[in-house]
Design a protein around this motif. Structure first.
Motif, short mmCIF file in Angstrom:
data_model
loop_
_atom_site.label_atom_id
_atom_site.label_comp_id
_atom_site.label_asym_id
_atom_site.label_seq_id
_atom_site.Cartn_x
_atom_site.Cartn_y
_atom_site.Cartn_z
N GLY A 191 16.29 -78.15 26.58
CA GLY A 191 17.19 -78.59 25.52
C GLY A 191 18.28 -77.56 25.28
N ILE A 192 19.42 -78.03 24.83
CA ILE A 192 20.58 -77.17 24.60
C ILE A 192 20.85 -77.07 23.10
CG2 ILE A 192 23.02 -76.79 25.09
CD1 ILE A 192 21.23 -76.72 27.57
N PRO A 193 20.94 -75.86 22.54
CA PRO A 193 21.27 -75.74 21.12
C PRO A 193 22.60 -76.41 20.80
CG PRO A 193 20.53 -73.63 22.01
CD PRO A 193 20.72 -74.54 23.18
N PRO A 194 22.65 -77.34 19.87
CA PRO A 194 23.90 -78.05 19.59
C PRO A 194 24.93 -77.14 18.94
CG PRO A 194 22.20 -78.69 18.02
CD PRO A 194 21.53 -77.83 19.05
N THR A 195 26.16 -77.32 19.33
CA THR A 195 27.25 -76.53 18.78
C THR A 195 28.17 -77.36 17.87
OG1 THR A 195 28.58 -76.99 20.74
CG2 THR A 195 27.27 -74.97 20.74
N LYS A 196 27.90 -78.66 17.83
CA LYS A 196 28.71 -79.55 17.00
C LYS A 196 27.88 -80.82 16.75
CE LYS A 196 30.86 -81.48 21.13
NZ LYS A 196 32.12 -81.73 21.88
N PRO A 197 28.23 -81.62 15.75
CA PRO A 197 27.48 -82.85 15.48
C PRO A 197 27.86 -83.96 16.45
CG PRO A 197 29.24 -82.62 13.88
CD PRO A 197 29.28 -81.37 14.73
N SER A 198 27.46 -83.83 17.69
CA SER A 198 27.85 -84.79 18.72
C SER A 198 27.09 -86.10 18.58
CB SER A 198 27.60 -84.20 20.11
OG SER A 198 27.85 -85.16 21.11
N THR A 199 27.80 -87.20 18.69
CA THR A 199 27.17 -88.52 18.71
C THR A 199 27.01 -89.04 20.14
OG1 THR A 199 29.33 -89.61 18.50
CG2 THR A 199 28.14 -89.08 16.47
N GLY A 200 27.39 -88.23 21.12
CA GLY A 200 27.34 -88.67 22.51
C GLY A 200 26.11 -88.24 23.26
N TYR A 201 25.25 -87.42 22.65
CA TYR A 201 24.05 -86.92 23.31
C TYR A 201 22.80 -87.41 22.57
CZ TYR A 201 27.31 -83.51 25.35
OH TYR A 201 28.36 -82.90 25.99
N GLY A 202 21.70 -87.51 23.33
CA GLY A 202 20.41 -87.67 22.71
C GLY A 202 19.92 -86.32 22.20
#
Length: 351
Positions: free
Chosen positions: A146-157
């Motif tokens: 898993g990758i730590p999110p850097t923004k509130p992306s709606t394009g990834y699970g």
């Protein structure tokens, strides 16, 4: 690493990078970053040190792309190609590759990697994957990165981290692509990771989990594999992702945190992250472009003499390849796949 096999998944069509990415030459075979290596070549470079030898790197791809793989990965042994007669999503591809790995290498720890991701921190990647390999060995589990999110992306699970284990976490649950409000919650909570679609597991374990959770897929595939009739049976297999088939149902899912930069090169907007903006700092440009009062655009021309001129436009993707020109708002590039279903395009534009 001993008894590790890397499988590169290279069967995608890259439709959201049309018209540069086409059915005949999809994005994994393109040098989108303009750094001298295509996406699949960069993936091969990245996983080879883990596998230790080209004989332990396999590529799952479509029948149509065999010649491209051979051209771009000349060191790959021909019998390391796992050929899918038609695309049936990731679960059938993983299942077929795992059957082949088990036949060739026994119950090897196997890593599955997308061919169209961009990762520039090889040291961080190798460190994280070694953690995943150790966790898969110690737990007999299905490990995802898993990758730590850097923004509130709606394009990834997203993956919710559960209880900690040595080197990672038990997976609490997988979440589909969220709306913006939920994505912000995931980001703020600190307990969610982006689902990067990288997996590490024993071939024996993943096949057992596929047998348990996807028998409609595995029963005919096992019979076809044993009888040498995969080409005939594969098109009849259910079209399903490995996430839906296994990962969202198994009790053996674990996650390790990817300590490296990562980008899923999913559509044209990714070029803003891959490339520097033009000399005016306002647009991302590949090729020749003259702009006036134009901001936030992505401009791409393939021909050396092609020129794009813009005036007073913002947040557009403008692509010229051959006789085809694409003009689309950046916030609608995800809809390109639907656009390509228009029969008129099949008759009028290049493949």
């Amino acid at each position: 690493m001993s008894n590790f096999v890397a499988v590169i998944m290279a069967g995608g069509r890259g439709q959201r990078f049309w018209p540069l990415s086409t059915e005949a030459r999809p994005k994994q075979f393109l040098d989108l970053g303009r750094d001298g290596r295509t996406l699949i070549q960069a993936t091969y470079d990245r996983v080879l040190p883990l596998a230790g030898d080209p004989s332990r790197v396999m590529v799952a791809t479509g029948e149509r792309y065999v010649s491209l793989v051979r051209e771009q990965l000349p060191d790959l042994p021909m019998n390391n190609l796992i050929i899918e007669p038609v695309g049936r999503d990731s679960a059938p591809a993983v299942a077929l590759a795992s059957l082949e790995v088990q036949k060739r290498f026994g119950s090897a720890i196997t890593g599955f990697f997308s061919s169209d991701h961009r990762i520039t921190d090889s040291n961080g990647f190798h460190h994280s994957l070694r953690n995943a390999i150790e966790l898969a060995q110690e737990t007999s589990g299905l490990v995802t990165v898993g990758i730590p999110p850097t923004k509130p992306s709606t394009g990834y699970g997203y993956i919710e981290q559960g209880s900690p284990v040595a080197g990672g976490f038990k997976v609490s649950r997988f979440e589909e692509k969220p709306n913006l409000e939920r994505a912000r919650h995931y980001l703020d909570s600190g307990s969610y990771l982006w689902n990067a679609g990288m997996f590490v597991w024993s071939s024996e374990v993943i096949l057992a989990e596929l047998d348990a959770h996807a028998p409609v897929l595995m029963k005919p595939l096992r019979q076809a594999f044993e009888s040498g009739r995969v080409a005939e049976e594969f098109p009849r297999l259910p079209k399903i992702s490995i996430d839906y088939a296994v990962m969202e149902h198994t009790e053996r899912a674990y996650v390790v945190c990817g300590e490296f930069d990562w980008d899923d090169i999913g559509d044209w907007v990714a070029l803003e992250r891959l490339l520097e903006r033009g000399h005016d700092g306002s647009n991302t440009v590949v090729g020749l472009h003259v702009g006036h009062e134009a901001y936030g655009n992505i401009v791409y021309t393939e021909g050396p003499d092609d020129v794009i001129v813009t005036l007073g436009v913002e947040d557009l993707v403008i692509v010229k390849r051959g006789n085809t020109v694409l003009l689309v708002r950046k916030d609608r590039v995800q809809e390109l796949k639907k656009l390509l279903e228009d029969d008129r395009l099949a008759e009028l534009v290049l493949d």
